[in-house]
Design a protein around this motif. Sequence first.
Motif: not given
Length: 181
Positions: A77-80, A89-90, A95-98
């Motif tokens: 949710k934070t990444i979104a 759009q990652p 996204a998984i790295t972040a």
Amino acid sequence: RMPALLAALGDPQDQFRAVHVAGTNGKGSTIAMMSAMLRKCGYGVGEFSSPHLVDMRERVSINGQRITKNDFTESMKTIARAAVQIGEQPTFFEAITAIAFMHFAAQAVDIAIIAYAAVFACAIAYGLMAWSLSRGGLEPSAVALYGTLQPPMTVVIALVTTHEALPSVRDALGGVLALAG
């Protein structure tokens, strides 16, 4: 995209030390061995690996415990929100790295074993392909393998081939070269 995403997240990758593991084969077992040794010495160790076998959360763990479903969901949710903020759009891997970086920072690991943001590198190369000399230089596969390493840094290399390529590897990396194995 990734630098902008990480900046929007507060640059979590800057909040812990890291080990970079790269190579053709053996990354997972190398990460597992390094993690076990570091934990035995009393360090809190984050692990970021791929691919996952069953559950995406397998990729992100601390001291052998994968990220909880709740922490994973909240991180997504934070990444979104950050993606909307930066207008990008990652990719799945970004996204998984972040998520891993955010989790390691939030849990204040002593060191994380991951693929990026390295202060120390452990490169694993199996097979003559990655290390053979090609008319005085490294083969393209070896150059690509080490393209993520940023000098100056210490590089530890485990070889399963001849040692003839070592001078070229050291010169190409511009760092200190230590041989393991």
